[in-house]
Design a protein around this motif. Structure first.
Motif, PDB file in Angstrom:
ATOM      1  N   ASP A 208      43.728  33.412  45.660  1.00 27.68           N
ATOM      2  CA  ASP A 208      44.012  32.222  44.913  1.00 27.68           C
ATOM      3  C   ASP A 208      42.572  31.579  44.579  1.00 27.68           C
ATOM      4  OD1 ASP A 208      46.763  32.543  44.929  1.00 27.68           O
ATOM      5  OD2 ASP A 208      47.041  31.393  46.745  1.00 27.68           O
ATOM      6  N   GLU A 212      40.842  30.828  40.909  1.00 28.88           N
ATOM      7  CA  GLU A 212      40.602  29.685  40.512  1.00 28.88           C
ATOM      8  C   GLU A 212      39.093  29.736  40.047  1.00 28.88           C
ATOM      9  OE1 GLU A 212      41.226  26.665  43.626  1.00 28.88           O
ATOM     10  OE2 GLU A 212      43.337  27.417  44.000  1.00 28.88           O
ATOM     11  N   ARG A 233      48.038  39.705  41.542  1.00 28.70           N
ATOM     12  CA  ARG A 233      49.140  39.179  42.187  1.00 28.70           C
ATOM     13  C   ARG A 233      50.047  40.249  42.451  1.00 28.70           C
ATOM     14  NH1 ARG A 233      48.457  34.233  38.229  1.00 28.70           N
ATOM     15  NH2 ARG A 233      47.719  32.789  39.508  1.00 28.70           N
TER      16      ARG A 233
END
Length: 415
Positions: A208, A212, A233
């Motif tokens: 994650d 970002e 993912r």
């Protein structure tokens, strides 16, 4: 701390034993290599760990939830070879006859069953040892869960995971998702290898965090990351071991029951697993005599040969013997790459010598030089009239041939 629960990842050892061991068969031509490997591994672990709770876990046949998630999951794996498939049933039969709890749960993989049991055990404050050869399992390691690779004896705790992968156990899922896994066909992010994945995770902590900060990552590899965020993912979902499988048994029920000795004897006999059969008989006889007098170990005259005097004495012995037992100690089971590190000789029961010639480990003693030893033994080894007995002499003959010696005079082979 010693383990309260030992979990054996049978499926991971099945393939490893099959590929690591030579193509062994019994006298009916039935393949037995994986049987040997997996059962020896299980026996070794059971002997060494002596845990009150144990579970042996194998994949159940059929598809799993990951196949629904990603049609190509494990798609590039060839089907299980027939000579391995035929050994699965006998392995499961032996495990049951040994009285060990066996788990195969449809719709999930062995990893998921093991992960769920680890989770339940850790919540109950129990220490777990997972025996596996599968690197994906590193994600399960914590202060209660340790991995052991019983084939190499290497132990993996939190520090060892960090040392091997340069990330911590809780980052392993993201690491696998980034790098991908060819054997499971987990896609991963193209152009991202082990070093890049570890570098990013050390910088941004998680997948994650990496997503970002994707805009800050330069070069072709940054571009590849931005183009493959959905793949990352998906890969993460595929790499995640399930910790909430609906289990038919609780940890309390994973306790060994007494072995079915007659069933084991029949199975070991059928597949000619002589070492296991012998261990079983020894156990039987020691159980019977336990109440009588203590058993006295048979003493023998066993010698390690470190100097030429002792070597010459043994050469004299074997020249005058009617039959000599010969065995090579080597660096590998694969005779195409094996090198001789020692030779053992015996001329009668209870009297034997071992001549180490190339043992190489810290603190190894000085040994006689290999080429000279083999040269001095050449006449005996190549003499068709000097009768020899051994176990799997064909292997010794191949190995010696690589050292330029043509073994002759083979009279009996106990294999």
């Amino acid at each position: 701390a010693s383990a309260d629960l030992v979990l054996i990842d049978g499926s991971s050892y099945l393939y490893r034993a099959y590929h690591a061991l030579p193509n062994l068969t019994n006298s009916h031509g039935e393949p037995t290599g994986a049987l040997h490997g997996v059962l020896n591994m299980i026996n070794k672990l059971v002997r060494e760990e002596n845990a009150t709770h144990i579970g042996v876990v194998f994949d159940a046949p059929g598809k799993t939830f990951r196949d629904d998630m990603f049609a190509e999951y494990k798609a590039n794996r060839p089907p299980m070879p027939d000579d391995l498939r035929s050994q699965v049933e006998p392995i499961l039969d032996v495990v049951k006859a040994m009285g060990l709890p066996l788990l195969q749960i449809k719709g999930v993989e062995a990893d998921d069953v093991i992960g769920t049991l680890c989770e339940q055990a850790a919540q109950a404050g129990l220490n777990v040892l997972v025996s596996t050869g599968d690197k994906d399992m590193a994600q399960l390691v914590n202060d209660k869960v340790t991995l052991v690779n019983t084939m190499t004896d290497s132990i993996m705790n939190r520090d060892a995971v960090k040392e091997k992968f340069d990330v911590f156990p809780e980052q392993i899922i993201d690491y696998l998702a980034l790098v991908g896994d060819t054997s499971d066909n987990i896609p991963g992010v193209p152009k991202v290898g082990a070093k890049t994945a570890a570098k990013w995770l050390n910088l941004y902590n998680s997948a994650d965090g990496i997503i970002e900060n994707a805009d800050q990552i330069g070069g072709k590899v940054g571009e590849s990351l931005r183009d493959n965020i959905d793949t990352l993912r998906l890969s993460r979902q595929l790499a995640t071991i399930k910790l909430d499988v609906d289990m038919p048994v609780g940890i309390d029920e994973l306790q060994p029951t007494p072995a079915d000795t007659d069933g084991l004897k029949a199975l070991y006999g059928k597949f000619e697993l002589r070492t296991l059969l012998r261990q079983l008989s020894e156990q039987d006889s020691s159980d019977e005599t336990a109440s009588d007098s203590p058993k006295v170990a048979e003493t023998g005259d066993y010698e390690t040969v470190f100097d030429w005097d002792a070597f010459d004495r043994w050469m004299d012995k074997i020249r005058h013997a009617d039959l000599v037992a010969v065995d090579t100690e080597t660096t590998s089971l694969d005779y195409m790459s094996a090198e001789v590190v020692g030779i053992s000789l015996a001329v009668q029961a209870g009297e034997a010598a071992y001549i180490p010639v190339a043992h190489d480990y810290p603190g190894a003693p000085d040994q006689l030089p290999r080429e000279e030893v083999l040269e001095k033994m050449r006449d005996f080894l190549e003499d068709p009239d000097a009768s020899k007995v051994g176990h799997h002499l064909k292997y010794d003959a191949h190995v010696l041939a690589r050292h330029g010696i043509h073994l002759a005079g083979m009279r009996f082979d106990s294999m």
